[in-house]
Write an enzyme that holds these catalytic residues in place. Structure first.
Site, PDB file in Angstrom:
ATOM      1  N   SER A  45       0.837  -1.198   0.000  1.00 44.94           N
ATOM      2  CA  SER A  45       0.000   0.000   0.000  1.00 44.94           C
ATOM      3  C   SER A  45       0.869   1.244   0.000  1.00 44.94           C
ATOM      4  CB  SER A  45      -0.902   0.003   1.238  1.00 44.94           C
ATOM      5  OG  SER A  45      -1.578   1.239   1.303  1.00 44.94           O
TER       6      SER A  45
ATOM      7  N   HIS B 274      -1.343  -1.062  -4.139  1.00 46.24           N
ATOM      8  CA  HIS B 274      -2.627  -0.686  -3.546  1.00 46.24           C
ATOM      9  C   HIS B 274      -2.600   0.830  -3.331  1.00 46.24           C
ATOM     10  CE1 HIS B 274      -6.294  -1.445  -1.213  1.00 46.24           C
ATOM     11  NE2 HIS B 274      -5.837  -0.565  -0.334  1.00 46.24           N
TER      12      HIS B 274
ATOM     13  N   ASP C  47      -4.688   4.056  -1.886  1.00 45.88           N
ATOM     14  CA  ASP C  47      -5.783   4.461  -1.004  1.00 45.88           C
ATOM     15  C   ASP C  47      -6.228   5.885  -1.288  1.00 45.88           C
ATOM     16  OD1 ASP C  47      -6.166   2.151   0.721  1.00 45.88           O
ATOM     17  OD2 ASP C  47      -4.131   2.540   1.434  1.00 45.88           O
TER      18      ASP C  47
ATOM     19  N   MET D  12      -8.837   8.800  -0.291  1.00 51.43           N
ATOM     20  CA  MET D  12      -9.711   9.208   0.829  1.00 51.43           C
ATOM     21  C   MET D  12     -10.183  10.647   0.614  1.00 51.43           C
ATOM     22  SD  MET D  12      -7.541   7.674   4.012  1.00 51.43           S
ATOM     23  CE  MET D  12      -6.643   6.118   3.858  1.00 51.43           C
TER      24      MET D  12
ATOM     25  N   HIS E 182      -8.414   1.735  -4.106  1.00 52.34           N
ATOM     26  CA  HIS E 182      -9.389   1.562  -3.023  1.00 52.34           C
ATOM     27  C   HIS E 182     -10.013   2.925  -2.731  1.00 52.34           C
ATOM     28  CE1 HIS E 182      -9.851   0.466   1.562  1.00 52.34           C
ATOM     29  NE2 HIS E 182     -11.012   0.637   0.972  1.00 52.34           N
TER      30      HIS E 182
ATOM     31  N   MET F 190     -12.103   5.237  -0.746  1.00 50.23           N
ATOM     32  CA  MET F 190     -12.769   5.494   0.533  1.00 50.23           C
ATOM     33  C   MET F 190     -13.391   6.875   0.415  1.00 50.23           C
ATOM     34  SD  MET F 190      -9.782   3.849   2.830  1.00 50.23           S
ATOM     35  CE  MET F 190      -8.687   3.875   1.426  1.00 50.23           C
TER      36      MET F 190
ATOM     37  N   MET G  39     -12.213  -5.219   5.031  1.00 52.41           N
ATOM     38  CA  MET G  39     -11.389  -4.333   5.884  1.00 52.41           C
ATOM     39  C   MET G  39     -11.195  -4.975   7.251  1.00 52.41           C
ATOM     40  SD  MET G  39     -10.508  -1.752   4.067  1.00 52.41           S
ATOM     41  CE  MET G  39      -9.549  -1.041   5.410  1.00 52.41           C
TER      42      MET G  39
ATOM     43  N   ASP H 260      -7.360  -6.081   4.041  1.00 57.65           N
ATOM     44  CA  ASP H 260      -6.674  -4.784   4.122  1.00 57.65           C
ATOM     45  C   ASP H 260      -6.702  -4.266   5.552  1.00 57.65           C
ATOM     46  OD1 ASP H 260      -5.598  -2.271   3.613  1.00 57.65           O
ATOM     47  OD2 ASP H 260      -7.274  -1.567   2.389  1.00 57.65           O
TER      48      ASP H 260
HETATM   49  C1  DX5 Z   1      -6.399   1.928   5.551  1.00 57.01           C
HETATM   50  C2  DX5 Z   1      -6.015   1.605   4.145  1.00 57.01           C
HETATM   51  C3  DX5 Z   1      -4.995   0.548   4.052  1.00 57.01           C
HETATM   52  C4  DX5 Z   1      -3.658   0.864   4.697  1.00 57.01           C
HETATM   53  C5  DX5 Z   1      -3.102  -0.428   5.216  1.00 57.01           C
HETATM   54  O1  DX5 Z   1      -7.474   2.760   5.535  1.00 57.01           O
HETATM   55  O2  DX5 Z   1      -7.147   1.185   3.401  1.00 57.01           O
HETATM   56  O3  DX5 Z   1      -4.803   0.148   2.699  1.00 57.01           O
HETATM   57  O4  DX5 Z   1      -2.741   1.449   3.810  1.00 57.01           O
HETATM   58  O5  DX5 Z   1      -1.960  -0.162   5.967  1.00 57.01           O
HETATM   59  P1  DX5 Z   1      -1.348  -1.219   6.996  1.00 57.01           P
HETATM   60  O6  DX5 Z   1      -0.944  -2.415   6.193  1.00 57.01           O
HETATM   61  O7  DX5 Z   1      -0.191  -0.487   7.582  1.00 57.01           O
HETATM   62  O8  DX5 Z   1      -2.413  -1.544   7.984  1.00 57.01           O
HETATM   63 ZN    ZN Z   2      -6.754   0.267   1.384  1.00 58.31          ZN
END
Ligand code: DX5
Ligand code: ZN
Length: 230
Positions: free
Chosen positions: A10, A35, A37, A39, A68, A70, A143, A177
């Site tokens: 990620s 990956h 993220d 947000m 991903h 969010m 999640m 994740d």
């Molecule tokens: C959290 C993200 C994850 C995050 C995971 O909201 O969706 O993808 O990057 O990070 P680790 O592996 O450190 O929990």
């Molecule tokens: Zn994620």
């Protein structure tokens, strides 16, 4: 047929001042996907990156981008993320009021040209919310932490959802994740996960390559021999 195991570092945990180098480091370490993220400060209490950064990353990435979302309005931005190069595009079921709304998002993603559509669910969202739409997604992102931040602790109770997905005959990818590391990856694989997001455990490792190889080995040893046939 058993899905191959994929590890998706990620980029939330990378050094954002050197994204290109960091992605190359992850690829050299054996990353199968990146990956990414996204947000919006509404769906989760954090802000990260948007389509221009995904497009820039897509130009240098040599493995597929697993995006991903969010964000509260996934459909609104589907076209932009598809154009930016998202290979997998995942939305959260909590952003949809009912099944029809979820189907609309999935159809919109497909119309935008998304190759692989994913649906995600938070740790406190019941599996029953996504069962009616399983026939139309390629991937389920379970999640194992509340989304928003990297480096949180894995929640083992979500493993029952992974098992439930396989019991319901879902043969697509099941991705976990949040808090995946050498301590937790085997349990996920055993429960039927085939795709593993790893942020802090890989980007923070002294040797990313050996840590990724170690985790891949742990997962493949724990994976059930026969997942339901496709
Ligand atoms: C959290 C993200 C994850 C995050 C995971 O909201 O969706 O993808 O990057 O990070 P680790 O592996 O450190 O929990
Ligand atoms: Zn994620």
């Amino acid at each position: 047929m058993t899905n191959t195991l994929l590890i998706a570092p990620s980029m939330l945990s990378c050094d954002f001042a050197r994204i290109g180098e960091e992605l190359a480091r992850a690829e050299a370490a054996g990353a199968d996907w990146h990956h990414v993220d996204v947000m919006d400060g509404h769906f989760v209490p954090n802000l990260t990156i948007g389509p221009p950064v995904v497009a820039a990353v897509h130009k240098v990435a040599r493995v597929p981008l697993d995006v991903h979302l969010m964000i509260t309005e996934p459909l609104r931005y589907a076209g932009e993320f598809a154009k930016a190069g998202a290979h997998v595009l995942t939305f959260h079921i909590e952003t949809c009021t009912n099944e029809a709304a979820a189907r609309k998002v999935i159809a919109g993603f497909r119309e935008a040209g998304v190759k692989s559509v994913g649906v995600s669910l938070n740790p406190d969202t019941e599996l029953t919310r996504i069962l009616p739409i399983l026939d139309s997604v390629d991937l389920v992102l379970v999640m194992s932490v509340f989304p928003g931040f990297g480096g949180q602790k894995f929640t083992p109770s979500v493993l029952s959802k992974t098992r439930g997905l396989r019991e319901h005959g879902f043969t697509g990818r099941v991705e976990m994740d949040g808090g995946i590391n050498a301590e937790t990856i085997a349990r996920c694989a055993e429960a039927g996960c085939d795709t593993f997001v790893m942020g802090s455990a890989l980007y923070g490792a002294p040797d990313m390559r050996s840590e990724l190889a170690r985790c891949r080995e742990l997962a493949s040893k724990a994976a059930p021999r026969a997942l339901p046939a496709r």
